[in-house]
Every structure is written in structure tokens, then in C-alpha cells.
Design a protein around this motif. Structure first.
Motif, PDB file in Angstrom:
ATOM      1  N   ARG A  18       0.878  -1.170   0.000  1.00 21.62           N
ATOM      2  CA  ARG A  18       0.000   0.000   0.000  1.00 21.62           C
ATOM      3  C   ARG A  18       0.916   1.220   0.000  1.00 21.62           C
ATOM      4  NH1 ARG A  18      -2.420   3.166   3.698  1.00 21.62           N
ATOM      5  NH2 ARG A  18      -1.640   1.954   5.459  1.00 21.62           N
ATOM      6  N   VAL A  19       1.363   1.612  -1.208  1.00 20.12           N
ATOM      7  CA  VAL A  19       2.395   2.644  -1.327  1.00 20.12           C
ATOM      8  C   VAL A  19       1.973   3.812  -2.230  1.00 20.12           C
ATOM      9  CG1 VAL A  19       4.335   1.141  -0.763  1.00 20.12           C
ATOM     10  CG2 VAL A  19       3.560   1.269  -3.120  1.00 20.12           C
ATOM     11  N   VAL A  22      -0.321   7.648  -0.118  1.00 21.33           N
ATOM     12  CA  VAL A  22       0.085   7.738   1.288  1.00 21.33           C
ATOM     13  C   VAL A  22       1.315   8.638   1.468  1.00 21.33           C
ATOM     14  CG1 VAL A  22      -0.917   5.520   1.962  1.00 21.33           C
ATOM     15  CG2 VAL A  22       1.431   5.592   1.089  1.00 21.33           C
ATOM     16  N   PHE A  24       4.092   8.336  -0.251  1.00 19.77           N
ATOM     17  CA  PHE A  24       5.302   7.512  -0.369  1.00 19.77           C
ATOM     18  C   PHE A  24       6.368   8.174  -1.234  1.00 19.77           C
ATOM     19  CE2 PHE A  24       8.050   4.056  -1.553  1.00 19.77           C
ATOM     20  CZ  PHE A  24       8.084   3.274  -0.412  1.00 19.77           C
ATOM     21  N   GLY A  75       2.573   4.168   4.512  1.00 18.07           N
ATOM     22  CA  GLY A  75       1.840   3.062   3.906  1.00 18.07           C
ATOM     23  C   GLY A  75       2.324   1.743   4.464  1.00 18.07           C
ATOM     24  N   GLN A  76       2.303   0.719   3.625  1.00 11.46           N
ATOM     25  CA  GLN A  76       2.748  -0.607   4.054  1.00 11.46           C
ATOM     26  C   GLN A  76       3.461  -1.290   2.899  1.00 11.46           C
ATOM     27  OE1 GLN A  76      -0.344  -3.282   5.315  1.00 11.46           O
ATOM     28  NE2 GLN A  76       1.085  -4.603   6.371  1.00 11.46           N
TER      29      GLN A  76
END
Length: 97
Positions: A18-19, A22, A24, A75-76
Motif C-alpha cells: 500500500r504505497v 500515502v 510515499f 503506507g505498508q
């Protein structure tokens, strides 16, 4: 070893997870500028990944790659794939694309 650390390289990394949406790319640029001596860009890809291209010393590119793989990113991140190459140049700084 010192020559290898200071060798100019090109890092291309594809960051999965999940980038997008957010911040990133913005944080990647800020981190590249903080590390210093890096040029390149961060780009959102259509498949949800972020592509990061960085040129500079091998040591500084490794520092950016370590950050991309760390828990400090927004993010993740679920995975990072990278390739190393010789620099092509032509970047005026570190851009968000």
C-alpha cells in the motif's frame, strides 16, 4: 573496499504494497535528499507499485534501499525488488513523477 563504496551506481527499485496515496513518493524524495548525493525520481506505476530510480554512490543507494525496506516508510511495504546498473545521468535532482 572504499572504492566500491564510493562507486557511482544506478539503483532501480520497485516497491509493492500500500504505497500509493500515502505520500510515499514525497517521503522517498525527502529521504533521498537527506541522505544526499542522490539524483533520480519516484514514480507511481499503474499496477499500484512505486518505481524508485536513484543514482549516486553505492553506499548512499544502499541507504535508500534499506529505508525503502524499513518500517519507517509511509503506507505498508510488502516487498521491494531491485536491480543495479551503471548510472545514465541526466537528473537535475530527485523528482516526484
Amino acid at each position: 573496499m572504499d572504492e566500491e563504496v564510493n562507486e557511482e551506481v544506478r539503483l532501480t527499485a520497485w516497491v509493492r504494497g500500500r504505497v500509493q496515496g500515502v505520500g510515499f513518493r514525497w517521503f522517498t524524495r525527502a529521504n533521498a535528499l537527506e541522505i544526499g548525493g542522490l539524483t533520480g525520481f519516484a514514480l507511481n506505476l499503474g499496477d499500484g507499485r512505486v518505481q524508485v530510480v536513484a543514482e549516486g554512490s553505492r553506499e548512499n543507494c544502499h541507504r535508500l534501499l534499506e529505508w525503502l525496506r524499513s518500517a519507517d516508510t509511509p503506507g505498508q511495504v510488502t516487498g521491494v525488488t531491485e536491480i543495479w546498473d551503471t548510472p545514465r545521468g541526466g537528473y537535475g535532482g530527485f523528482a516526484i513523477r
